[in-house]
Design a protein around this motif. Structure first.
Motif, short mmCIF file in Angstrom:
data_model
loop_
_atom_site.label_atom_id
_atom_site.label_comp_id
_atom_site.label_asym_id
_atom_site.label_seq_id
_atom_site.Cartn_x
_atom_site.Cartn_y
_atom_site.Cartn_z
N LEU A 230 8.47 65.25 -6.92
CA LEU A 230 8.81 65.70 -8.28
C LEU A 230 7.69 66.61 -8.75
O LEU A 230 6.56 66.16 -8.94
CB LEU A 230 8.96 64.50 -9.23
CG LEU A 230 9.91 63.38 -8.78
CD1 LEU A 230 9.86 62.22 -9.77
CD2 LEU A 230 11.33 63.90 -8.65
N HIS A 231 7.99 67.88 -8.94
CA HIS A 231 6.93 68.87 -9.17
C HIS A 231 7.23 69.72 -10.40
O HIS A 231 8.35 70.19 -10.58
CB HIS A 231 6.80 69.79 -7.96
CG HIS A 231 6.55 69.08 -6.67
ND1 HIS A 231 5.28 68.69 -6.28
CD2 HIS A 231 7.40 68.68 -5.69
CE1 HIS A 231 5.37 68.09 -5.09
NE2 HIS A 231 6.64 68.07 -4.72
N GLU A 232 6.19 69.98 -11.17
CA GLU A 232 6.33 70.90 -12.30
C GLU A 232 6.03 72.32 -11.85
O GLU A 232 5.06 72.58 -11.14
CB GLU A 232 5.39 70.53 -13.44
CG GLU A 232 5.51 71.50 -14.62
CD GLU A 232 4.68 71.09 -15.83
OE1 GLU A 232 5.13 71.36 -16.96
OE2 GLU A 232 3.60 70.49 -15.65
N ILE A 233 6.89 73.25 -12.26
CA ILE A 233 6.61 74.68 -12.16
C ILE A 233 6.53 75.17 -13.61
O ILE A 233 7.52 75.12 -14.33
CB ILE A 233 7.71 75.45 -11.40
CG1 ILE A 233 7.97 74.83 -10.03
CG2 ILE A 233 7.32 76.93 -11.28
CD1 ILE A 233 6.82 74.92 -9.07
N LYS A 234 5.39 75.59 -14.05
CA LYS A 234 5.20 75.92 -15.46
C LYS A 234 6.14 77.05 -15.87
O LYS A 234 6.28 78.05 -15.15
CB LYS A 234 3.75 76.30 -15.73
CG LYS A 234 2.77 75.20 -15.35
CD LYS A 234 1.86 74.88 -16.51
CE LYS A 234 0.88 73.77 -16.12
NZ LYS A 234 1.17 72.54 -16.81
N SER A 235 6.77 76.89 -17.02
CA SER A 235 7.81 77.82 -17.43
C SER A 235 7.36 79.28 -17.53
O SER A 235 8.15 80.17 -17.19
CB SER A 235 8.45 77.36 -18.75
OG SER A 235 7.50 77.17 -19.76
N PRO A 236 6.12 79.60 -17.95
CA PRO A 236 5.76 81.02 -18.03
C PRO A 236 5.79 81.74 -16.68
O PRO A 236 5.90 82.97 -16.66
CB PRO A 236 4.34 81.00 -18.60
CG PRO A 236 4.24 79.71 -19.35
CD PRO A 236 5.05 78.75 -18.53
N ILE A 237 5.69 80.98 -15.56
CA ILE A 237 5.66 81.67 -14.27
C ILE A 237 6.99 81.59 -13.53
O ILE A 237 7.09 82.06 -12.39
CB ILE A 237 4.53 81.14 -13.36
CG1 ILE A 237 4.75 79.67 -12.98
CG2 ILE A 237 3.18 81.35 -14.00
CD1 ILE A 237 3.85 79.18 -11.87
N ILE A 238 8.04 81.04 -14.17
CA ILE A 238 9.33 81.00 -13.47
C ILE A 238 10.52 81.29 -14.39
O ILE A 238 11.53 81.83 -13.95
CB ILE A 238 9.52 79.63 -12.76
CG1 ILE A 238 10.67 79.70 -11.74
CG2 ILE A 238 9.73 78.50 -13.76
CD1 ILE A 238 10.48 80.70 -10.62
N LEU A 239 10.43 80.96 -15.66
CA LEU A 239 11.59 81.14 -16.55
C LEU A 239 11.61 82.47 -17.27
O LEU A 239 12.52 82.74 -18.05
CB LEU A 239 11.66 79.98 -17.56
CG LEU A 239 11.91 78.60 -16.96
CD1 LEU A 239 12.09 77.55 -18.05
CD2 LEU A 239 13.13 78.60 -16.02
N GLN A 240 10.59 83.32 -17.03
CA GLN A 240 10.61 84.68 -17.56
C GLN A 240 11.12 85.60 -16.45
O GLN A 240 10.58 85.58 -15.35
CB GLN A 240 9.20 85.12 -17.98
CG GLN A 240 8.54 84.22 -19.00
CD GLN A 240 8.93 84.56 -20.42
OE1 GLN A 240 9.84 85.36 -20.67
NE2 GLN A 240 8.25 83.96 -21.38
N PRO A 241 12.14 86.42 -16.73
CA PRO A 241 12.67 87.29 -15.67
C PRO A 241 11.82 88.54 -15.48
O PRO A 241 12.25 89.67 -15.72
CB PRO A 241 14.07 87.64 -16.19
CG PRO A 241 13.90 87.64 -17.69
CD PRO A 241 12.90 86.55 -17.98
N GLY A 242 10.58 88.31 -15.05
CA GLY A 242 9.64 89.40 -14.88
C GLY A 242 8.74 89.17 -13.69
O GLY A 242 9.01 88.30 -12.84
N PRO A 243 7.65 89.90 -13.59
CA PRO A 243 6.77 89.84 -12.42
C PRO A 243 6.23 88.45 -12.10
O PRO A 243 6.04 88.12 -10.92
CB PRO A 243 5.63 90.80 -12.78
CG PRO A 243 6.25 91.77 -13.74
CD PRO A 243 7.23 90.97 -14.54
N ALA A 244 5.96 87.64 -13.11
CA ALA A 244 5.37 86.32 -12.86
C ALA A 244 6.24 85.49 -11.92
O ALA A 244 5.74 84.83 -11.00
CB ALA A 244 5.16 85.57 -14.17
N ALA A 245 7.56 85.52 -12.13
CA ALA A 245 8.47 84.73 -11.30
C ALA A 245 8.45 85.21 -9.85
O ALA A 245 8.58 84.40 -8.92
CB ALA A 245 9.89 84.80 -11.85
#
Length: 265
Positions: A230-245
């Motif tokens: 069970l792992h957290e992926i922090k929302s700023p690096i996956i839920l923004q449809p931009g370079p971070a994801a």
């Protein structure tokens, strides 16, 4: 300097992209949820949330261009358009769409060459991860949870990145639904029946709680819970449809999936 000179970014991805292209001087206002790049929070005034914005504060900045994302910001866009402001609401939901967004935004600010180079760089990074993932000895079934109450499963670009990283999203039929309300799971039966090997949680700005997830009725026998996946992926690096994801987000997902795949089955 061509293109708009005073840009307000209502979400994080245009801010991150413009900074990556060296065009941050054009930005006069940002979203309060912006965390990437960190310096943006120190340098730029925060004038919006995701579903609301300080219209008066935005107008005081005299923007000649406002950039937002999705139907959720339609009311903000309408209010600004009525004030004579030019607004671009992008609505991309796929990995290919994110790459194209970088190219289009670069073209809008007269930085096409840099944007194309950056987009190509992002694509090469994804290709490298995909090539490494193709060599894995096995693929996990993955449940990505975007919200806990009610359960909301991941959007299209997230499901695509999970696949690219070597996993199989267990709700591919829902990933294509752009609206979150159409990705709500009525109950846990479908999740349990599909027996995910890994659960990723990214609760859109709220801290993921693995203990709370593991304690859900009936979840104790789920492979992901049984094996502590069970792992957290922090929302700023996956839920923004931009370079971070396409960079930090997918790399975190791939690291977890690759570690799982190398363990004895």
């Amino acid at each position: 300097m061509r293109g708009p000179q005073r840009i307000v970014c209502l979400t994080e991805e245009p801010t991150e992209t413009l900074y990556a292209l060296g065009e941050q001087a054009r930005i006069v206002g940002i979203s309060g949820f912006t965390v990437r790049p960190p310096r943006a929070r120190k340098e730029k005034p925060k004038v919006s949330a995701f579903t609301s914005a300080k219209i008066g504060e935005i107008l005081k900045l005299s923007p000649d261009f406002v950039i937002g994302f999705s139907d959720i910001q339609a009311d903000i866009a309408q209010a600004l358009i009525k004030q004579g402001i030019e607004v671009w609401i992008s609505n991309h939901r796929s990995v290919a769409g994110i790459i194209d967004y970088v190219r289009r935004l670069g073209a809008l600010v007269g930085a096409s060459d840099r944007a194309n180079h950056y987009a190509d760089e992002l694509q090469r990074g994804l290709d490298d991860i995909a090539a490494a993932s193709a060599r894995l000895p096995r693929r996990p079934k993955v449940y990505f949870e975007e919200w806990d109450e009610p359960r909301i499963t991941g959007i299209q670009w997230v499901a695509e990145l999970v696949r690219l990283a070597g996993g199989d999203d267990i709700f591919p039929e829902r990933a294509s639904e752009s609206l979150a309300k159409n990705r709500i799971l009525a109950n846990d039966e479908d999740i349990l029946a599909r027996a995910p090997d890994i659960v990723f949680g990214s609760w859109c700005g709220k801290k993921f709680q693995p203990g709370k997830v593991a304690a859900r009725p009936g979840w104790q026998d789920m492979p992901a819970v049984r094996d502590g996946e069970l792992h957290e992926i922090k929302s700023p690096i996956i839920l923004q449809p931009g370079p971070a994801a396409l960079t930090e987000g997918v790399r975190e997902i791939a690291a977890i999936i690759h570690a799982w795949a190398q363990r004895p089955g």
